[in-house]
Scaffold this active site. Structure first.
Site, mmCIF file in Angstrom:
data_model
loop_
_atom_site.group_PDB
_atom_site.id
_atom_site.type_symbol
_atom_site.label_atom_id
_atom_site.label_comp_id
_atom_site.label_asym_id
_atom_site.label_seq_id
_atom_site.Cartn_x
_atom_site.Cartn_y
_atom_site.Cartn_z
ATOM 1 N N ASP A 99 0.859 -1.191 0.000
ATOM 2 C CA ASP A 99 0.000 0.000 0.000
ATOM 3 C C ASP A 99 0.891 1.236 0.000
ATOM 4 O OD1 ASP A 99 -2.354 1.698 0.303
ATOM 5 O OD2 ASP A 99 -3.345 -0.136 0.957
ATOM 6 N N HIS A 145 -2.708 3.095 -4.761
ATOM 7 C CA HIS A 145 -2.202 2.579 -3.472
ATOM 8 C C HIS A 145 -0.774 2.048 -3.629
ATOM 9 C CE1 HIS A 145 -5.710 2.848 -0.759
ATOM 10 N NE2 HIS A 145 -6.429 2.707 -1.856
ATOM 11 N N GLU A 158 -9.770 2.767 -5.217
ATOM 12 C CA GLU A 158 -9.417 4.151 -4.909
ATOM 13 C C GLU A 158 -8.225 4.639 -5.735
ATOM 14 O OE1 GLU A 158 -10.782 4.576 -0.328
ATOM 15 O OE2 GLU A 158 -8.965 3.401 -0.625
HETATM 16 C C1 ACM Z 1 -10.805 -0.444 0.418
HETATM 17 O O1 ACM Z 1 -11.279 -0.419 1.564
HETATM 18 N N1 ACM Z 1 -10.180 0.616 -0.079
HETATM 19 C C2 ACM Z 1 -10.920 -1.611 -0.415
#
Ligand code: ACM
Ligand code: ZN
Length: 546
Positions: A195, A274, A338
């Site tokens: 991440d 991410h 995201e």
């Molecule tokens: C997430 O909670 N961004 C998958």
């Protein structure tokens, strides 16, 4: 045929079955068929385990009884199972070996314990049931009640996730997490390994991922946003470097440990977003070129892999090749959630890709990205799973969707004949608060997800047709760790919501009962006490939804 046999069995053997008697057995998840009989069986040093000597389950049982009850049992495949035995016998299936691998038949009589299953999965689950039936006080007689259980799960995917990027948990802590997953007969561990805030898996070809991407220089203290989610101006940092990663040897050890417990590990390598920690080491793969550092606060970075640069794909393909060698399961989780599009909108290379590939916009560019990676992964015989954003701009042809922004994405994917794992924020995010009164709760990300909502969750949307419902593989509980600083807090947030979800996924709705579950959980909590598990105890006060 099976129901006829069960009825005949009850009539002939005098086994009784009632909801009240179910309550007396501290089993979680509740088995789908239980009949309790008179009498009991007592294990002793002369009890024989009737099974092949090299069978993992037989040795697992042997070690469990030795460790917890001081019993030294012999494994003997030739011992006749008439008296003082625990037998593990494979059912001869009459349907060409297609019988449910997770099914087990556990029969305890005054003579011994007979376990039948089609496969090792079933034996393993029968043993989990047996362990929960054994007395906790190991100094008394090792007695279990006579009964018959026929059992198999409702759903195929019974998952738990753990974010090891925002905070890092050691190999041994991860194994402990796997032990909980196994105890509740769940079968999937989704390992969130990369991440913005840290890269946690050794990749031999790209050593900077562990040298640079696995370390952040400090971490934000408390919440970096106000009550409305707006960024705070005076954010404080702890000035302490933080990092960690798993070597490939450690990963192999964890995967093997999980596999013995019939748990598939699904690794998640986030793309295209991410990915700031990775880009800190390889900034040439971003749209703006850096320099970057692994993110020290929570929230989502605008930086992502440049979709116009072929090197981004070659880099990720090299990584996925090593990942595939480490994780033998069918699924590779590619993230996909995201993914802000601001960089792609301004990047000449990304815009050029949109033009060349005749794409409509950046959403279709994301779809291009995922589909290109999917092809590579499919060619290696594996399948991708991604968060529901991968629906935007068009779903890759063979993708499984993990629905987290509610259940809409899951419904949409099932309608497109794609398999789905349900993991909607409510009730599957276990980083939310579990009680309304937060006075005595550790700081959490927000939201409210009480245990009864988890227990009562049914992952199959009623709006789907019978055919579409078949695409719902199951569901998963997610433990994101921005505000979970150590493994004790992981336990606190995960348990008892994990056993509640386990029962929601294993037990047929007609066999579920929330009050009954809470009573069993109260008894079962003694097992957790013995393990020194830091579970949340609100259910003991019956204030879970308040
Ligand atoms: C997430 O909670 N961004 C998958
Ligand atoms: Zn770009």
């Amino acid at each position: 045929m099976k129901s006829f046999l069960i009825t005949a069995f009850i009539l002939l053997s005098g086994f009784l079955f009632s909801q009240t008697e179910k309550t007396q057995l501290p089993l979680i998840p509740q088995p789908n068929y239980v009949a309790i009989a008179q009498g009991s069986f007592t294990l002793s040093d002369s009890t024989v385990i009737v099974a092949g000597e090299d069978q993992f389950e037989a040795n697992y049982l042997k070690s469990y009884l030795k460790e917890n009850y001081g019993l030294e049992l012999r494994i003997d495949s030739h011992y006749p199972p008439f008296k003082n035995f625990i037998s593990l016998l494979t059912l001869i299936s009459n349907d060409g070996g297609n019988s449910n691998k997770e099914f087990y038949d556990l029969k305890i009589t005054t003579k011994g314990i007979a376990i039948k299953a089609n496969a090792n999965e079933g034996f393993f689950y029968a043993l989990q049931t047996l362990f929960q039936l054994m007395p906790l006080d190991t100094s008394v007689r090792r007695t279990v009640p006579c009964l018959q259980i026929y059992d198999s799960p409702r759903y195929l995917w019974r998952g738990m996730h753990l974010d090891c990027s925002r905070h890092f948990f050691s190999k041994d802590e991860v194994k402990k997490y796997i032990d909980y997953i196994a105890m509740y007969k769940m079968n999937t561990f989704h390992w969130h390994l990369t991440d913005d805030q840290g890269w946690r898996i050794e990749i031999k070809k790209y050593p900077l991922l562990t040298q640079i991407s696995s370390q952040r220089k400090e971490t934000v203290i408390g919440k970096p946003v106000d009550k409305k989610g707006q960024p705070l101006k005076d954010v404080k940092y702890d000035n302490k470097p933080y990092g960690g990663f798993y070597t490939q040897d450690e990963i192999k050890e964890v995967v093997a440990y999980a596999s013995e417990r019939h748990i598939t590990v699904v690794p998640e390598i986030e793309m295209p977003g991410h990915s700031l920690a990775a880009l800190a080491a390889y900034p040439q793969l971003s749209c703006i070129g850096g320099p970057f550092e692994p993110r020290t606060t929570w929230g989502v970075s605008d930086e992502l892999f440049c979709a116009g640069n072929d090197s981004s794909f070659y880099f990720l393909q090299d990584i996925i090749s090593e990942v595939i060698d480490l994780f033998p399961g069918k699924y590779i989780h590619i993230g996909g959630d995201e993914c802000p599009k601001v960089r792609w909108q301004k990047c000449p290379k990304c815009q050029n890709r949109i033009k060349e590939e005749h794409l409509k916009d950046e959403h279709q560019l994301q779809s291009y990205f995922i589909t290109r990676m999917e092809k590579f992964i499919n060619d290696k015989g594996r399948q991708i799973i991604g968060w529901d954003e991968i629906l935007e701009g068009g779903l890759a042809p063979n993708a499984t969707v993990m629905s987290w922004r509610g259940i809409k994405g899951g419904i949409e994917a099932a309608k497109q004949n794609h398999t789905v794992v349900m993991s909607p924020g409510k009730p599957c995010y276990f980083d939310h608060y579990q009680v309304k009164d937060r006075t005595n709760e550790p700081l959490a990300i927000g939201g409210f997800n009480p245990i009864d909502s988890v227990y009562n969750y049914d992952p199959t949307p009623v709006t789907l047709s019978e055919d579409q419902k078949k695409y719902i593989l199951g569901a998963q509980g997610n433990v994101w760790t921005e505000y979970i600083l150590d493994f004790k807090q992981v336990e606190y947030m995960a348990i008892p919501r994990m056993p509640a979800l386990a029962e929601a996924l294993w037990t047929k709705p007609e066999n579920k009962n929330y009050r009954n579950f809470i009573e069993r959980l109260k008894t079962h909590s003694r097992v957790l006490d013995k393990k020194h598990t830091n579970y949340a105890k609100h259910f003991k006060l019956n204030t879970t939804s308040k």
